[in-house]
Design a protein around this motif. Structure first.
Motif, mmCIF file in Angstrom:
data_model
loop_
_atom_site.group_PDB
_atom_site.id
_atom_site.type_symbol
_atom_site.label_atom_id
_atom_site.label_comp_id
_atom_site.label_asym_id
_atom_site.label_seq_id
_atom_site.Cartn_x
_atom_site.Cartn_y
_atom_site.Cartn_z
ATOM 1 N N ALA B 285 25.447 0.816 54.853
ATOM 2 C CA ALA B 285 24.445 1.801 55.244
ATOM 3 C C ALA B 285 24.288 2.877 54.186
ATOM 4 C CB ALA B 285 24.846 2.443 56.560
ATOM 5 N N GLU B 286 23.184 3.585 54.294
ATOM 6 C CA GLU B 286 23.003 4.792 53.492
ATOM 7 C C GLU B 286 23.665 5.964 54.217
ATOM 8 O OE1 GLU B 286 18.832 5.822 52.736
ATOM 9 O OE2 GLU B 286 19.287 7.730 53.693
ATOM 10 N N ALA B 287 23.444 6.026 55.514
ATOM 11 C CA ALA B 287 23.963 7.134 56.319
ATOM 12 C C ALA B 287 24.435 6.561 57.641
ATOM 13 C CB ALA B 287 22.869 8.168 56.558
ATOM 14 N N PRO B 337 28.209 6.668 46.223
ATOM 15 C CA PRO B 337 26.938 7.306 45.849
ATOM 16 C C PRO B 337 25.778 6.476 46.401
ATOM 17 C CG PRO B 337 28.324 6.932 43.903
ATOM 18 C CD PRO B 337 28.981 6.232 45.039
ATOM 19 N N TYR B 338 24.665 7.129 46.745
ATOM 20 C CA TYR B 338 23.564 6.299 47.263
ATOM 21 C C TYR B 338 22.847 5.516 46.178
ATOM 22 C CZ TYR B 338 20.447 10.614 47.222
ATOM 23 O OH TYR B 338 19.732 11.740 46.933
ATOM 24 N N GLU B 339 23.176 5.779 44.937
ATOM 25 C CA GLU B 339 22.655 4.901 43.889
ATOM 26 C C GLU B 339 23.295 3.507 43.995
ATOM 27 O OE1 GLU B 339 22.298 6.892 40.073
ATOM 28 O OE2 GLU B 339 21.846 4.992 39.079
ATOM 29 N N VAL B 340 24.402 3.425 44.733
ATOM 30 C CA VAL B 340 25.003 2.111 45.021
ATOM 31 C C VAL B 340 24.595 1.612 46.408
ATOM 32 C CG1 VAL B 340 27.170 0.846 45.312
ATOM 33 C CG2 VAL B 340 26.929 2.493 43.448
ATOM 34 N N THR B 341 24.719 2.471 47.434
ATOM 35 C CA THR B 341 24.410 1.979 48.797
ATOM 36 C C THR B 341 22.955 1.545 48.926
ATOM 37 O OG1 THR B 341 23.853 4.198 49.628
ATOM 38 C CG2 THR B 341 26.132 3.467 49.894
ATOM 39 N N ASN B 342 22.059 2.245 48.232
ATOM 40 C CA ASN B 342 20.630 1.944 48.354
ATOM 41 C C ASN B 342 20.120 1.096 47.198
ATOM 42 O OD1 ASN B 342 21.024 3.827 50.349
ATOM 43 N ND2 ASN B 342 19.064 4.843 50.025
ATOM 44 N N PHE B 386 15.646 -0.088 51.527
ATOM 45 C CA PHE B 386 16.255 -1.122 52.364
ATOM 46 C C PHE B 386 15.234 -2.178 52.787
ATOM 47 C CE2 PHE B 386 19.979 1.504 52.523
ATOM 48 C CZ PHE B 386 21.010 0.614 52.785
ATOM 49 N N THR B 387 14.046 -1.738 53.200
ATOM 50 C CA THR B 387 13.089 -2.696 53.766
ATOM 51 C C THR B 387 12.627 -3.732 52.746
ATOM 52 O OG1 THR B 387 11.345 -1.073 53.359
ATOM 53 C CG2 THR B 387 12.212 -1.201 55.588
ATOM 54 N N ARG B 388 12.467 -3.336 51.490
ATOM 55 C CA ARG B 388 11.964 -4.288 50.505
ATOM 56 C C ARG B 388 12.968 -5.388 50.203
ATOM 57 N NH1 ARG B 388 8.069 -4.071 47.064
ATOM 58 N NH2 ARG B 388 7.050 -3.836 49.043
#
Lengths: 495, 495
Positions: B285-287, B337-342, B386-388
C-alpha cells in the motif's frame, strides 16, 4: 522452413480455412502497425466466404493496427467482438461506430498480460486458433518471429492451435529478436536498450502447430499519410524544445535516457531532424518506422529497441535498406514483445522521453486520442502506458485539422484517454510549452498562448475568461464551451 | 536523540522560525495522511506571524494530505504556491478554489521523482528548508524516520537545509523502515512485500541539519469520517467480488498477489471483513490505517509494506497496539518511501489488486477523484499510479452523496483523473460489476444495472438511450446530460 518434422503441415491457405478456421469461436491475428499481419489465410478466408457463402461468427483478437487490405479481407466474417481496436479502414470504423459488433479497446502491455493471465479466457473464452506471420521455423521447430513481435509469444502460449504463415520475402531475421515474457514477482533484468535477456526464437510444442502456410506477400502500406509541412514544423518545435531541455537537464545526458519518437509521419519528420541534437539517443519504442534504420546504422542513434519495424508510404527504400543490411541491423536493433517494450517497469526505470500524438487536447492538458464525440477514431495503443510512466511526456499534434476549420486545442474534450497529470509538454506547429509545475489556469494561458492556432486564440481566451467567472481551481463552463463551438463554425464559414 | 555532536542544535521551535524559516523562498513539509507531519515548527510559525505581523511569502512543498490543524497553522503564510494538493481543511480548499495561490497537483511517485531529479528545481527553485518529523537520531547522526516515510528521503537529499522534529512519543522504530531510492536504469530488487533492500536509517550530512526540535505532540486525527453503514455494505460487496474472483483466477492464489486496500473508513470497514477471504493476503500500500496492524500481528494478513501508518478517528486503540507491540510489528511491516511503494515497476511486477475511491464515475467507467465542476475536492495522490499498473483495479464508492440527493454514477463527469481503460471493477453499496472485456455500451448498461442507486437508475437508462441515438462506439450527449441533472434536481426536491 528448416524443420523436417513440420514440413508435412505445409498447406494451401484455402485448405487451412476449410480445415482449421472454426465457424464460431475465437480467432487471433498477430501483427501490428500494418506489419507482419497474416496475409494468406485472411485472404483465403475472404475468398472462401465469397465462394461458399458460409457464415463465420468469430471473436477476433488482434495485436494492434492493421491495414485496409486486412480489414477488407476479414470484413466478410460476422464479427462478434474485436479486441483491441487496431482497425485502419473507414469501413471498419463505421462498423465499430454503428456498433455492428462489440469492440473492447485497451493498452497493449495490458492486452498481452491479459492474454497470458487468462483474463480474456475467463471473460470471453480460449483462443481457438492463432494465426501469426513468422520469418522462418528452425530445424528444431522453433519459430523465428517476423518484423513485429507484438503479442505473438502470448498468443502462442495461450491458443489451442497455431497457424504459421512463413513469409519467404523476409531476410534471415535470426538474432534480431529477444523473446522474454515477464515472470510475476521477478524484476525484468534490462538496464540497456540492447540488453538481450531471453531467446532468439519462440518455442512452441509441435503438437500445437496445426498448419504452415508459405507466403510471398509483402506488407501492404499502413494507412498513414505522407509528411506534411505541418509535420515538419512540429518536428522542428520538438527539436527546439529538446535542445533547450538537453541544455538544462543533466539527467537527459546520462546513459539511461531513452527516446520514444512517436508514430507515423511525424516520427518520420523527426527522424530527419534528430541529428541536430547534441547527444546521440537510445530508442525504446513500441513501434518504430524503418525511417530510423539508416540513423541506427550510421550511429546517429545509438541503439534501438522496439516491438515492430514498420514502413511508411513512400519509404519502401528504408525497408530495402533493412533487408540488405540485416546483419548490421542485428547489432543495433532488438525486437521484443510489447509486454516488455510497453512495460511500466522498464519505461519508469529509464529516463524515458516519450512523444505521443493526439486528436485533441483541452486547455488544461487532458488528451483525447481515441473518440470524437463518441465515435471511435483510433485505439489507445501504448499511449496510456508510455505517458504514465515516462520521465518526460511530450504531446505533439497540429493545432487544427488539415482544412484549418476545426481547432484541436479546445475548451473541453469529448473523451479523456490521458489525464492532465501525465502531460508534461505540448508541441504544435505554433510552438511548445512546458507545463511542469504550472497550476491549471496558468497552464491554460500558456497552452493557448504558445500552442493554439492564431485563428482560434481569441475564442479560447474568451472561453477561459468565462470559465474563470465560474470559479474553482480548474474552472470549466459547459455552456461557454458550446458557445465556443458555435463561434468556431462562424469562423470556419468565413474561409 | 543519541547523537552527541548534534545535541547543540536542539532549539526551541520559535527560535527555529526566527532564525531559519526564510521570508521568501521554498519550504517543504514531509508527512502524509495526517501522520508524522511537523507540528512544533508550523505552530511556532503561526505564533510568530500572529505576534510579529511579519510576512512570509513561500512556495510550500508537501508529501500528501495534512490535518486541519496543520492547515490552520500554515494558513498565516502568504502562500505563493503549494505542491501537491494534500490539504484537508475546508479553509484550504476555499483558498485553492478561489485561486488565492497556485496549486499544482500530481501523483506521488512522480512527485518524489521530480524532487530528486531536479524538475522542480529547474521550474520553481531549490528547497531552502525541509522540515520533517523523525522518531529519533542515532549516535552516528542517522535519521530514524517516523510513521510516514513518504517523500522524506527525497526532501533530505534535495534541500539546502533540514530541520528535524524528533517526536519523543514514538516508540523505538529502528528497523521498521527500508530506505531505498530507485537508481535510474537499475531494477528495484523487490520480489516480496517484506524484502528489505536499503538501509534502516536515512543518512544526511550533519552540515545540512540546521536545527532539531523535540516534540511531544501526537498526530491530530486526519479528516476522515467514521465508518458508515454504506461503507460496510461496500466492503461486503468488495468481499463478495473478491471471493468470486479468488475462486476463478488462479493467479490470485500465487505468492506474488498483493492487496492495496484503499484509504479512510472504507479501508477500515474492509479490514473488519478481510478474514472472510479464503487466502491470507500480502499488503502493498501507499497508506495503511493502523486498523490493519492487529490483522498483521495475528497472521490474517501475511506481510505489510506501506509508506505510512495512519490512525483513523475513533481508532486510537490501534495506534496504541502498534506502539505496544512495535517489536512484533517490525517482523511483519515495512515502511518505505513512496517512490518505491507507488513505483509502476513494483505495482506491475506483482499481481496487484488495488482498491481506489472516487468522487464520481461516468457510465463508461471514467473516474473523477479530484474536482467537482472545477472545484478541487481532493488530490490525485497515488490513485493514478496504482490504477494504471495494477493487475486488477477496483473502484469503490457510494452510489450517491450522503444525503442521497446527488448521484455519483453520472452521464458525464466534470473531470477525468483515471480513464476507463484503467478501471476493471466498480463496486458500490448496491453491487459490483466486472467490466473487463465489455464494450462501452455494454459497460454502461452493466454499471447502471449493478451499481447505480435505484432512485437514479431510470434517469441513467434514459440518458443512455438518448446518447445511443447520437450513434458512435461510446455515445455521449451533452444536452441529454444537462437534462439528466435537471431531472436529478426534481427528484431530489421530492425528498
Amino acid at each position: 522452413m528448416e524443420c523436417e518434422s513440420l514440413r508435412s503441415r505445409i498447406l494451401d491457405p484455402y485448405e487451412v480455412v476449410e480445415k482449421y478456421i472454426p465457424k464460431t469461436g475465437i480467432i487471433a491475428f498477430a501483427g501490428m502497425a500494418g506489419t507482419s499481419l497474416p496475409k494468406e489465410v485472411p485472404k483465403a478466408l475472404h475468398d472462401y466466404i465469397s465462394k461458399t457463402g458460409e457464415k463465420f461468427s468469430l471473436v477476433v483478437f488482434q495485436a494492434g493496427s492493421t491495414t485496409p487490405e486486412f480489414d477488407e479481407w476479414i470484413s466478410s466474417v460476422t464479427m462478434v467482438m474485436r479486441i483491441p481496436f487496431g482497425g485502419s479502414s473507414r469501413k471498419l470504423r463505421e462498423a465499430v461506430n454503428t456498433r455492428k459488433f462489440g469492440l473492447f479497446d485497451m493498452g497493449l502491455y495490458e492486452h498481452s498480460r491479459w492474454v497470458r493471465k487468462g483474463i480474456y479466457l475467463r471473460s470471453i473464452g480460449r483462443i481457438d486458433v492463432a494465426i501469426i506471420e513468422a520469418a522462418g521455423i528452425t530445424r528444431e521447430g522453433y519459430i523465428i518471429p517476423s518484423l513485429s513481435v507484438d503479442v505473438v509469444p502470448a498468443f502462442i502460449e495461450s491458443c489451442n492451435k497455431l497457424i504459421v504463415e512463413v513469409n519467404l520475402l523476409r531476410p534471415n531475421l535470426t538474432g534480431l529478436h529477444d523473446i522474454y515474457l515477464p515472470a510475476t514477482g521477478q524484476p525484468i533484468p534490462i538496464s540497456r536498450v540492447l540488453d538481450r535477456i531471453g531467446h532468439p526464437f519462440i518455442k512452441c510444442p509441435e503438437s500445437k502447430i496445426e498448419a504452415i502456410v508459405l507466403s510471398k506477400s509483402e506488407d501492404a502500406t499502413p494507412l498513414y499519410s505522407g509528411i506534411t509541412q505541418t509535420d515538419l514544423r512540429i518536428a522542428e518545435n520538438i527539436l527546439d524544445f529538446l535542445n533547450y531541455e538537453f541544455s538544462r537537464d543533466p539527467n537527459l545526458k546520462d546513459e539511461y535516457t531513452v527516446f520514444q519518437p512517436g508514430a507515423g509521419p511525424m516520427s518520420s519528420a523527426l527522424a530527419r531532424k534528430i541529428s541536430e541534437l547534441p547527444t546521440s539517443l537510445n530508442i525504446w519504442a513500441e513501434a518504430l518506422s524503418t525511417t530510423w534504420i539508416p540513423l541506427a546504422l550510421s550511429g546517429i542513434v545509438k541503439g534501438v529497441s522496439s516491438s515492430v519495424l514498420y514502413t511508411l508510404p513512400g519509404e519502401a527504400e528504408y525497408r530495402s535498406k533493412l533487408y540488405e543490411e540485416i546483419e548490421e541491423v542485428k547489432k543495433c536493433v532488438v525486437l521484443r514483445p510489447y509486454e516488455v517494450t510497453n512495460n511500466p517497469e522498464i519505461i519508469s526505470r529509464f529516463n524515458t522521453v516519450s512523444i505521443q500524438q493526439a486528436i485533441e487536447i483541452d486547455v488544461y492538458g487532458h488528451v483525447n486520442v481515441s473518440h470524437i464525440r463518441g465515435n471511435m477514431y483510433g485505439g489507445v495503443g501504448g499511449s496510456i502506458e508510455f505517458t504514465r510512466s515516462a520521465y518526460l511526456t511530450i504531446l505533439a499534434m497540429p493545432s487544427t485539422t488539415g482544412d484549418l476549420k476545426t481547432p484541436r486545442i479546445v475548451p473541453i474534450i469529448s473523451h479523456v484517454d490521458i489525464p492532465e497529470h501525465d502531460v508534461d509538454v505540448i508541441v504544435t506547429e505554433n510552438g511548445w510549452i512546458d507545463l511542469r509545475g504550472l497550476p491549471p489556469v496558468e497552464r491554460a494561458k500558456a497552452i493557448i498562448d504558445k500552442c493554439s492556432h492564431p485563428k482560434f486564440k481569441d475564442l479560447l481566451y474568451r472561453y477561459l475568461e468565462k470559465a474563470k467567472r465560474q470559479g474553482g481551481h480548474e474552472p470549466i463552463d459547459f455552456e461557454a464551451a458550446i458557445e465556443f463551438w458555435n463561434d468556431v463554425k462562424d469562423i470556419a464559414a468565413q474561409y
